[in-house]
Design an enzyme around this catalytic site. Structure first.
Site, PDB file in Angstrom:
ATOM      1  N   LYS A  20      14.878   1.683  -8.853  1.00  0.00           N
ATOM      2  CA  LYS A  20      14.231   1.100  -7.907  1.00  0.00           C
ATOM      3  C   LYS A  20      15.045  -0.236  -7.452  1.00  0.00           C
ATOM      4  O   LYS A  20      15.391  -0.981  -8.189  1.00  0.00           O
ATOM      5  CB  LYS A  20      12.949   0.467  -8.424  1.00  0.00           C
ATOM      6  CG  LYS A  20      11.948  -0.477  -7.395  1.00  0.00           C
ATOM      7  CD  LYS A  20      10.641  -0.747  -7.665  1.00  0.00           C
ATOM      8  CE  LYS A  20       9.794  -1.449  -6.711  1.00  0.00           C
ATOM      9  NZ  LYS A  20       9.367  -2.622  -7.130  1.00  0.00           N
ATOM     10  N   THR A  34       0.874  -6.301 -10.839  1.00  0.00           N
ATOM     11  CA  THR A  34       0.129  -7.648 -11.162  1.00  0.00           C
ATOM     12  C   THR A  34      -1.300  -7.470 -11.390  1.00  0.00           C
ATOM     13  O   THR A  34      -2.046  -7.974 -12.022  1.00  0.00           O
ATOM     14  CB  THR A  34       0.403  -8.688 -10.099  1.00  0.00           C
ATOM     15  OG1 THR A  34       2.127  -8.960 -10.063  1.00  0.00           O
ATOM     16  CG2 THR A  34       0.060  -9.979 -10.302  1.00  0.00           C
TER      17      THR A  34
END
Lengths: 370, 256
Positions: free
Chosen positions: B98, B208
């Protein structure tokens, strides 16, 4: 325009009056805004906000959890030299104090680093007094070179340098700079720094900018709590942080909360800061600066540190010694100040876990730097 | 039956990717990953010691079950991202990467110029590159042309939980893309994930919203369901919303 020019537009007295004039309604407005701004922050720092410390703390907790998660970074200071040419009246390393002076050899510094590595630390903070003969640029570069294989992040808390010298340290593997103004009040600054290069308020004030130009990834600022009114210091810290964030936007800004501790020389803080004040200041700064790193050292007691874990702190030191060589042998020299939290790094990591947070030993990688 | 999500040479049945940051403990993280039924898990290289088998995060990620996708979070230019990626692969991090080049430490917004530079180098190096980008349709096309395996436009800034604030641009990216579009960052609720999937995104990445939830494991499960519901709705063909109820042919009904 430097930060010195910017704060020339503010006056200590005017800020003080603004803080005193704020009403509970101002505080409520600041708390209900998602971006309270500098105006809101002044309200949060005012006496009118004292009764609303719980609301501020809850807001701070929410913001910190959102931004950083339930984690606390751990780091340790590594004192390499207590030799100093300044005369800061509150500090044991004051050149006028009759303490024995010691500067570690590069090998000794590495041995201290190996001890800290063994304890689990991957982030280290190199600390020294200001004495270029004892701990100059070449010495510091050699120490950093010795420590790089052991640590993923190396920060320095040494003394002001120019952009070139800081730049050399950055390129040799230092990623963070910590430099406290101690007090933003120019008159008090002059009183407590009577001699040495540190006498120069402006030079000190502009040093974080120098660090930004030199390319440090983290720039840490702070006021030595107890030297002057914490509410006004807090506003100056917020101004300073905002100034640095806007100009050195690639660097993370961190704020430390060093509260004056007993030291050789027996200096009495003129404006003592209570636990409550410290919590108030830190949580209000968190509300104003959601992204800032907030550091809490072993100057503070286990009781207070435990309770501050969920209030906005992002990093804590642990198991610290403030005398050069203090980890691997009894150096026989004085520490910079008295430690209050004597728990081992592992005890502190466990306490962090007990509070439902994860202790983080590594949150950087030495391969960021060539 | 849905077709698998294909990224590089791998096929996946889950369309939810998970991050590993911000969890209160590695055990909670492990349980949340399991509950999410994700198959791709991203981990910040700055947070782990890839060569240490006892690393607290890595020892809680079952490599037989999850494809590990290291990320270059913290890199502020192409050079740093490339260096981190190469070291990660040398230490056994696999070829999925990523790519995050985020020069500002506060909002962690991606730098498009440096991301392109890094992607070019890493693709030549043989990485399967999944770049984190602004929701910029042209940038997405440029990366696709270079050979990235996906594009990962942000819904809103990382960790902000604000949902999809870049909807119009993401719709264009999806319409134009020949590689999977993974909506990454800002998804704060399972309904946001469902929304992305309803729009036709191929997958989403969440961190998150799960890690700081009151119950991260339950939230991971909820996101899994949100992704599945959104995907199923997309495949079923959603009706277009209208401002008011309308007769079927108010203007042309007389022609019958």
């Amino acid at each position: 325009m430097t930060f010195y020019d910017e704060i020339g537009q503010h006056s200590w007295q005017v800020i003080e009056q603004e803080i005193l004039d704020r009403s509970p309604a101002d505080v409520e407005r600041a708390l209900s805004s998602s971006t309270p701004g500098m105006e809101g922050f002044i309200s949060l720092m005012s006496p009118a906000a004292d009764r609303m410390i719980e609301e501020i703390a809850q807001r701070a907790q929410l913001i910190t959890e959102q931004r950083f998660g339930r984690v606390i970074g751990l780091y340790a200071p590594l004192y390499v030299s207590n030799s100093c040419t300044n005369s800061c009246v509150y500090c044991s390393f004051n050149a006028d104090n009759p303490i024995s002076r010691l500067t570690l050899s590069v090998e000794q510094a590495r041995a201290e680093g190996a001890y800290l590595h063994e304890q689990g630390f991957r982030h280290v903070l190199l600390v020294s007094g200001e004495d270029q003969n004892a701990a100059g640029l070449d010495y510091l570069k050699a120490v950093v070179k010795g420590l790089r294989p052991l640590f993923d992040s190396i920060s320095i808390e040494i003394y002001p340098m120019d952009t070139d010298d800081y730049g050399e340290l950055a390129r040799s593997g230092v990623d963070g700079l910590i430099i406290y103004q101690e007090t933003y009040n120019p008159d008090r600054y002059k009183e407590v720094h009577p001699a040495g290069r540190k006498k120069d308020y402006r030079w000190r004030l502009e040093t974080p900018e120098t660090g930004g130009k030199a390319g440090f990834r983290r720039i840490g600022i702070g006021s030595l709590l107890g030297l002057s009114d914490w509410r006004i210091e807090g506003v100056y810290l917020a101004l300073h942080a905002r100034y640095l964030m806007r100009r050195y936007w690639r660097s993370q800004i961190t704020i430390s909360f060093p509260r004056l501790r007993p030291a050789v020389g027996g200096y009495c803080p003129p404006c003592p800061v209570s636990d409550r004040d410290l919590v108030h200041m830190m949580t209000a700064l968190r509300v104003f600066l959601p992204d800032a790193g907030l550091l809490l050292s072993t100057r503070e007691s286990p009781h207070l540190r435990n309770h501050m874990i969920p209030l906005g702190v992002t990093s804590m030191s642990a198991g610290s010694k403030t005398d050069p060589g203090g980890y691997t042998h009894d150096s026989g020299t004085e520490g910079q100040f008295e430690i209050s939290d004597h728990r081992s790094p592992h005890e502190i990591a466990q306490t962090i876990r007990d509070h439902g947070y994860e202790p983080v030993w590594k949150d950087w990688d030495s391969s960021f730097i060539v | 039956m849905d077709k698998p999500l294909v990224i590089g040479t791998h096929s996946f049945s889950s369309r939810l990717m998970m991050g590993t940051g911000k969890f209160s403990s590695p055990e909670v993280m492990r349980d949340a990953l399991e509950a999410s039924e994700a198959e791709i898990v991203t981990v910040a290289l700055r947070r782990v010691e890839l060569d240490n088998p006892g690393d607290t995060i890595l020892s809680h990620v079952d490599r037989d079950r999850f494809v590990l996708m290291p990320n270059t979070s913290g890199a502020r230019d192409a050079e740093e991202a490339v260096r981190l990626a190469r070291l990660a692969r040398a230490a056994g991090g696999g070829s999925f990467l990523k790519l995050e080049v985020t020069p500002d430490p506060n909002y962690l917004l991606p730098d498009p110029v440096e991301t392109i530079k890094a992607a070019e180098i890493l693709i030549k190096d043989g990485f399967t590159v999944l770049p984190y980008i602004q929701a910029d349709p042209i940038l997405a096309k440029r990366l696709e042309e270079i050979g990235t395996a996906t594009v990962m436009p942000l819904g809103s800034p990382i960790g902000s939980n604000r949902g999809i604030r870049t909807r119009d641009s993401i719709e264009i990216i999806i319409e134009m893309a020949n590689v999977p579009v993974v909506v990454d960052a800002g998804l704060g609720a399972p309904s946001h994930a469902a929304e992305a999937m309803e729009m036709g995104a191929d997958a989403v990445l969440v961190n998150t919203a799960v890690s700081v939830a009151g119950n991260p494991v339950a939230m991971a499960r909820a996101f899994k369901k949100g992704v599945e519901a959104g995907r199923e709705a997309f495949l079923a063909g959603l009706g277009q919303p209208r401002k008011k109820a309308e007769a079927s042919s108010p203007l042309t009904g007389f022609l019958r």
